[in-house]
Design an enzyme around this catalytic site. Structure first.
Site: not given
Length: 303
Positions: A173, A177, A210
Protein backbone atom coordinates in the site's frame (compact mmCIF):
# COMPACT_ATOMS: atom_id res chain seq x y z
CA UNK A 1 -6.42 28.77 3.73
CA UNK A 2 -7.01 28.98 7.48
CA UNK A 3 -10.31 27.37 8.41
CA UNK A 4 -11.13 26.47 4.81
CA UNK A 5 -14.17 24.25 4.25
CA UNK A 6 -16.10 23.21 1.16
CA UNK A 7 -18.50 26.10 1.76
CA UNK A 8 -15.81 28.37 0.32
CA UNK A 9 -15.69 26.65 -3.09
CA UNK A 10 -16.43 29.13 -5.86
CA UNK A 11 -18.95 28.89 -8.67
CA UNK A 12 -18.28 25.79 -10.78
CA UNK A 13 -21.12 26.13 -13.30
CA UNK A 14 -19.94 25.19 -16.76
CA UNK A 15 -17.15 22.96 -15.46
CA UNK A 16 -16.90 19.19 -15.79
CA UNK A 17 -15.44 17.06 -13.01
CA UNK A 18 -14.60 13.35 -13.14
CA UNK A 19 -14.27 11.55 -9.81
CA UNK A 20 -12.99 7.98 -9.60
CA UNK A 21 -14.16 5.88 -6.68
CA UNK A 22 -17.17 8.18 -6.28
CA UNK A 23 -19.49 5.54 -4.83
CA UNK A 24 -18.54 6.11 -1.17
CA UNK A 25 -16.29 7.89 1.31
CA UNK A 26 -14.35 10.99 0.35
CA UNK A 27 -15.04 10.35 -3.35
CA UNK A 28 -18.78 10.57 -2.79
CA UNK A 29 -18.45 13.61 -0.53
CA UNK A 30 -16.23 15.38 -3.04
CA UNK A 31 -18.74 14.61 -5.79
CA UNK A 32 -21.58 16.06 -3.72
CA UNK A 33 -19.70 19.31 -3.09
CA UNK A 34 -18.56 19.69 -6.68
CA UNK A 35 -22.17 19.21 -7.81
CA UNK A 36 -23.47 21.54 -5.09
CA UNK A 37 -21.29 24.32 -6.46
CA UNK A 38 -22.46 23.83 -10.03
CA UNK A 39 -20.10 21.38 -11.73
CA UNK A 40 -21.30 18.61 -13.99
CA UNK A 41 -19.96 15.55 -12.16
CA UNK A 42 -19.12 12.19 -13.68
CA UNK A 43 -19.20 9.44 -11.06
CA UNK A 44 -16.68 6.82 -12.20
CA UNK A 45 -17.49 3.65 -10.26
CA UNK A 46 -16.63 -0.04 -10.51
CA UNK A 47 -19.72 -1.52 -8.87
CA UNK A 48 -22.94 -0.67 -10.77
CA UNK A 49 -25.26 -1.15 -7.80
CA UNK A 50 -23.20 0.97 -5.45
CA UNK A 51 -22.74 3.50 -8.23
CA UNK A 52 -26.51 3.77 -8.62
CA UNK A 53 -26.85 4.30 -4.89
CA UNK A 54 -24.23 7.06 -4.99
CA UNK A 55 -25.96 8.70 -7.94
CA UNK A 56 -29.19 8.70 -5.97
CA UNK A 57 -27.47 10.21 -2.93
CA UNK A 58 -26.00 13.06 -4.94
CA UNK A 59 -29.37 13.83 -6.50
CA UNK A 60 -31.12 13.80 -3.12
CA UNK A 61 -28.48 15.90 -1.38
CA UNK A 62 -28.12 18.34 -4.29
CA UNK A 63 -31.50 18.86 -5.95
CA UNK A 64 -31.03 19.83 -9.58
CA UNK A 65 -27.47 18.48 -9.69
CA UNK A 66 -26.08 17.65 -13.12
CA UNK A 67 -24.48 14.30 -12.47
CA UNK A 68 -24.02 11.03 -14.32
CA UNK A 69 -22.74 7.56 -13.58
CA UNK A 70 -20.22 5.71 -15.74
CA UNK A 71 -18.62 2.31 -15.25
CA UNK A 72 -14.88 2.21 -14.57
CA UNK A 73 -12.73 -0.59 -13.15
CA UNK A 74 -9.25 0.85 -12.66
CA UNK A 75 -7.86 -2.64 -12.09
CA UNK A 76 -8.71 -3.59 -15.68
CA UNK A 77 -6.93 -1.62 -18.39
CA UNK A 78 -9.56 -2.62 -20.95
CA UNK A 79 -12.18 -0.93 -18.77
CA UNK A 80 -10.00 2.18 -18.43
CA UNK A 81 -9.64 2.41 -22.20
CA UNK A 82 -13.35 1.91 -22.80
CA UNK A 83 -14.31 4.48 -20.16
CA UNK A 84 -11.95 7.10 -21.57
CA UNK A 85 -12.98 6.54 -25.18
CA UNK A 86 -16.68 6.79 -24.37
CA UNK A 87 -16.26 9.83 -22.14
CA UNK A 88 -14.25 11.75 -24.73
CA UNK A 89 -17.12 11.35 -27.19
CA UNK A 90 -19.41 13.28 -24.84
CA UNK A 91 -17.01 15.53 -22.94
CA UNK A 92 -14.43 17.27 -25.14
CA UNK A 93 -13.32 19.31 -22.10
CA UNK A 94 -12.71 18.08 -18.56
CA UNK A 95 -11.84 20.69 -15.93
CA UNK A 96 -11.22 18.50 -12.88
CA UNK A 97 -9.95 14.92 -12.77
CA UNK A 98 -9.98 13.57 -9.23
CA UNK A 99 -7.93 10.36 -9.16
CA UNK A 100 -9.40 9.14 -5.90
CA UNK A 101 -10.29 5.43 -6.13
CA UNK A 102 -8.15 3.12 -4.09
CA UNK A 103 -7.61 -0.23 -2.43
CA UNK A 104 -5.98 -0.35 1.00
CA UNK A 105 -3.87 -3.21 2.32
CA UNK A 106 -5.91 -6.38 1.66
CA UNK A 107 -4.60 -9.07 3.98
CA UNK A 108 -3.72 -11.45 1.14
CA UNK A 109 -2.16 -10.66 -2.23
CA UNK A 110 -4.72 -10.13 -4.97
CA UNK A 111 -4.16 -9.51 -8.66
CA UNK A 112 -5.87 -7.35 -11.23
CA UNK A 113 -7.41 -8.45 -14.51
CA UNK A 114 -4.03 -7.72 -16.11
CA UNK A 115 -2.07 -9.75 -13.56
CA UNK A 116 -0.69 -6.93 -11.40
CA UNK A 117 -0.83 -6.66 -7.62
CA UNK A 118 -4.22 -5.10 -6.94
CA UNK A 119 -3.09 -1.99 -5.05
CA UNK A 120 -0.44 -1.12 -7.61
CA UNK A 121 -2.98 -1.71 -10.40
CA UNK A 122 -5.87 0.26 -8.90
CA UNK A 123 -4.12 3.03 -7.02
CA UNK A 124 -1.38 3.80 -9.53
CA UNK A 125 -1.40 2.06 -12.90
CA UNK A 126 -5.10 2.58 -13.58
CA UNK A 127 -4.89 6.29 -12.83
CA UNK A 128 -1.65 6.61 -14.79
CA UNK A 129 -3.40 5.17 -17.86
CA UNK A 130 -6.68 7.03 -17.31
CA UNK A 131 -5.00 10.43 -17.07
CA UNK A 132 -3.12 9.90 -20.31
CA UNK A 133 -6.15 8.62 -22.17
CA UNK A 134 -8.17 11.66 -21.06
CA UNK A 135 -5.35 14.08 -21.84
CA UNK A 136 -6.97 15.37 -25.08
CA UNK A 137 -9.79 16.78 -22.95
CA UNK A 138 -7.79 17.99 -19.96
CA UNK A 139 -6.31 21.18 -21.40
CA UNK A 140 -6.08 23.58 -18.46
CA UNK A 141 -7.56 21.02 -16.08
CA UNK A 142 -6.70 20.36 -12.46
CA UNK A 143 -5.58 16.75 -11.98
CA UNK A 144 -5.72 15.78 -8.30
CA UNK A 145 -4.23 12.42 -7.35
CA UNK A 146 -5.03 11.10 -3.90
CA UNK A 147 -2.15 9.79 -1.81
CA UNK A 148 -1.89 8.94 1.89
CA UNK A 149 0.37 9.45 4.93
CA UNK A 150 1.25 5.80 4.27
CA UNK A 151 3.47 7.00 1.42
CA UNK A 152 6.05 7.54 4.16
CA UNK A 153 6.47 3.78 4.52
CA UNK A 154 6.65 3.32 0.75
CA UNK A 155 9.55 2.19 -1.36
CA UNK A 156 9.42 1.55 -5.11
CA UNK A 157 10.66 -2.03 -5.36
CA UNK A 158 11.52 -2.26 -9.05
CA UNK A 159 12.82 -5.79 -8.47
CA UNK A 160 9.40 -6.87 -7.13
CA UNK A 161 6.93 -4.17 -8.10
CA UNK A 162 4.01 -6.63 -8.14
CA UNK A 163 4.92 -8.17 -4.77
CA UNK A 164 5.26 -11.61 -6.34
CA UNK A 165 8.29 -12.58 -4.28
CA UNK A 166 6.97 -11.20 -1.01
CA UNK A 167 3.65 -9.60 -0.18
CA UNK A 168 3.18 -7.41 2.88
CA UNK A 169 -0.12 -5.48 2.84
CA UNK A 170 1.14 -2.17 4.22
CA UNK A 171 4.38 -2.23 2.29
CA UNK A 172 2.48 -2.71 -0.96
CA UNK A 173 0.00 0.00 0.00
CA UNK A 174 2.80 2.41 0.90
CA UNK A 175 4.48 1.70 -2.43
CA UNK A 176 1.28 2.53 -4.32
CA UNK A 177 0.78 5.77 -2.39
CA UNK A 178 4.38 6.85 -2.98
CA UNK A 179 3.79 6.00 -6.65
CA UNK A 180 0.80 8.39 -6.60
CA UNK A 181 3.07 11.22 -5.50
CA UNK A 182 5.84 10.39 -7.95
CA UNK A 183 3.23 10.37 -10.72
CA UNK A 184 1.84 13.73 -9.56
CA UNK A 185 5.24 15.38 -9.67
CA UNK A 186 6.27 13.81 -12.96
CA UNK A 187 2.96 14.68 -14.61
CA UNK A 188 3.58 18.34 -13.75
CA UNK A 189 7.08 18.11 -15.24
CA UNK A 190 5.58 16.54 -18.37
CA UNK A 191 2.96 19.29 -18.63
CA UNK A 192 5.58 22.01 -18.18
CA UNK A 193 7.82 20.54 -20.88
CA UNK A 194 4.87 20.13 -23.25
CA UNK A 195 3.65 23.68 -22.66
CA UNK A 196 0.33 22.49 -21.21
CA UNK A 197 -1.71 24.59 -18.77
CA UNK A 198 -2.62 21.47 -16.79
CA UNK A 199 -1.94 21.53 -13.04
CA UNK A 200 -1.03 18.24 -11.37
CA UNK A 201 -1.40 18.23 -7.59
CA UNK A 202 -1.78 15.70 -4.79
CA UNK A 203 -3.92 15.50 -1.68
CA UNK A 204 -4.75 13.10 1.11
CA UNK A 205 -7.80 12.93 3.41
CA UNK A 206 -6.01 12.10 6.67
CA UNK A 207 -7.79 9.53 8.78
CA UNK A 208 -11.31 9.61 7.43
CA UNK A 209 -13.88 7.16 8.75
CA UNK A 210 -14.69 5.49 5.43
CA UNK A 211 -15.23 2.02 3.99
CA UNK A 212 -11.62 2.04 2.79
CA UNK A 213 -10.58 1.78 6.44
CA UNK A 214 -13.34 -0.60 7.51
CA UNK A 215 -12.70 -2.94 4.58
CA UNK A 216 -8.92 -2.71 4.73
CA UNK A 217 -6.41 -5.13 6.25
CA UNK A 218 -7.81 -8.20 8.02
CA UNK A 219 -11.25 -6.59 7.97
CA UNK A 220 -12.77 -8.76 10.68
CA UNK A 221 -9.47 -9.62 12.41
CA UNK A 222 -7.80 -7.79 15.27
CA UNK A 223 -6.13 -5.25 12.99
CA UNK A 224 -9.49 -4.44 11.46
CA UNK A 225 -11.06 -4.08 14.92
CA UNK A 226 -8.26 -1.77 16.06
CA UNK A 227 -8.60 0.38 12.94
CA UNK A 228 -12.39 0.52 13.26
CA UNK A 229 -12.03 1.61 16.89
CA UNK A 230 -9.38 4.14 15.88
CA UNK A 231 -11.66 5.53 13.21
CA UNK A 232 -14.33 6.10 15.80
CA UNK A 233 -11.94 7.90 18.14
CA UNK A 234 -9.55 9.69 15.78
CA UNK A 235 -11.14 9.59 12.36
CA UNK A 236 -12.86 12.60 10.91
CA UNK A 237 -16.07 12.43 8.85
CA UNK A 238 -15.60 11.61 5.19
CA UNK A 239 -16.97 15.07 4.33
CA UNK A 240 -14.04 16.64 6.19
CA UNK A 241 -11.59 14.19 4.66
CA UNK A 242 -12.69 15.49 1.27
CA UNK A 243 -11.68 19.07 2.08
CA UNK A 244 -7.99 18.79 1.06
CA UNK A 245 -9.03 17.12 -2.21
CA UNK A 246 -11.58 19.84 -2.91
CA UNK A 247 -9.16 22.63 -2.05
CA UNK A 248 -6.62 21.14 -4.44
CA UNK A 249 -9.27 20.79 -7.14
CA UNK A 250 -10.87 24.21 -6.96
CA UNK A 251 -8.89 26.97 -5.25
CA UNK A 252 -7.24 29.54 -7.55
CA UNK A 253 -4.01 29.81 -5.51
CA UNK A 254 -3.04 26.16 -6.08
CA UNK A 255 0.20 25.59 -7.98
CA UNK A 256 1.46 22.53 -9.79
CA UNK A 257 3.17 19.74 -7.81
CA UNK A 258 1.73 20.93 -4.47
CA UNK A 259 0.49 18.48 -1.82
CA UNK A 260 -2.47 19.12 0.50
CA UNK A 261 -3.69 17.36 3.62
CA UNK A 262 -5.31 17.98 7.01
CA UNK A 263 -3.39 20.42 9.17
CA UNK A 264 -4.03 19.09 12.68
CA UNK A 265 -3.41 16.01 14.79
CA UNK A 266 -0.20 15.24 12.97
CA UNK A 267 -1.95 15.40 9.60
CA UNK A 268 -4.73 12.99 10.51
CA UNK A 269 -7.59 15.49 10.65
CA UNK A 270 -8.44 19.17 10.44
CA UNK A 271 -8.65 21.93 7.88
CA UNK A 272 -6.60 21.57 4.67
CA UNK A 273 -3.10 22.93 4.43
CA UNK A 274 -0.04 22.62 2.21
CA UNK A 275 2.20 19.76 3.32
CA UNK A 276 5.50 18.21 2.32
CA UNK A 277 5.98 14.57 1.29
CA UNK A 278 9.08 12.50 2.00
CA UNK A 279 12.16 13.31 -0.06
CA UNK A 280 11.69 10.27 -2.32
CA UNK A 281 8.46 11.77 -3.70
CA UNK A 282 10.47 14.61 -5.27
CA UNK A 283 13.26 12.40 -6.67
CA UNK A 284 13.30 13.15 -10.40
CA UNK A 285 15.28 10.04 -11.33
CA UNK A 286 12.98 7.77 -9.34
CA UNK A 287 9.91 9.43 -10.86
CA UNK A 288 11.29 9.04 -14.39
CA UNK A 289 12.10 5.37 -13.79
CA UNK A 290 8.62 4.63 -12.40
CA UNK A 291 7.03 6.57 -15.26
CA UNK A 292 8.88 4.43 -17.82
CA UNK A 293 7.98 1.20 -16.02
CA UNK A 294 4.34 2.34 -15.88
CA UNK A 295 4.38 2.94 -19.63
CA UNK A 296 5.67 -0.60 -20.11
CA UNK A 297 3.09 -2.14 -17.78
CA UNK A 298 0.10 -0.26 -19.16
CA UNK A 299 1.05 0.12 -22.82
CA UNK A 300 0.03 3.78 -22.50
CA UNK A 301 2.60 6.30 -23.72
CA UNK A 302 2.65 10.00 -22.88
CA UNK A 303 3.71 12.01 -25.92
Amino acid sequence: MSGWTSERIGDLHGRVAVVTGANSGVGLEASVELARHGAHVVLACRNPQRGDEALGQVRVRVPGATVELRSLDLAALASVREFAADLLLDQPRIDILLNNAGVMAPSTRQVSADGHELQLATNHLGHFALTRLLLPALGAARVVTVSSPAHRMGRIAFDDLDSEQSYQPWRAYGQSKLANLLFTMQLQRFADRAGLDLLSVAAHPGWAATELVRNGPAGSGWIGRVMSAGSGLLGQPAAHGAWPLLYAATEPDVRGAEFFGPGSWGGWRGFPTRITAIDAAYDTDLAAALWQRSVELTGVTYA
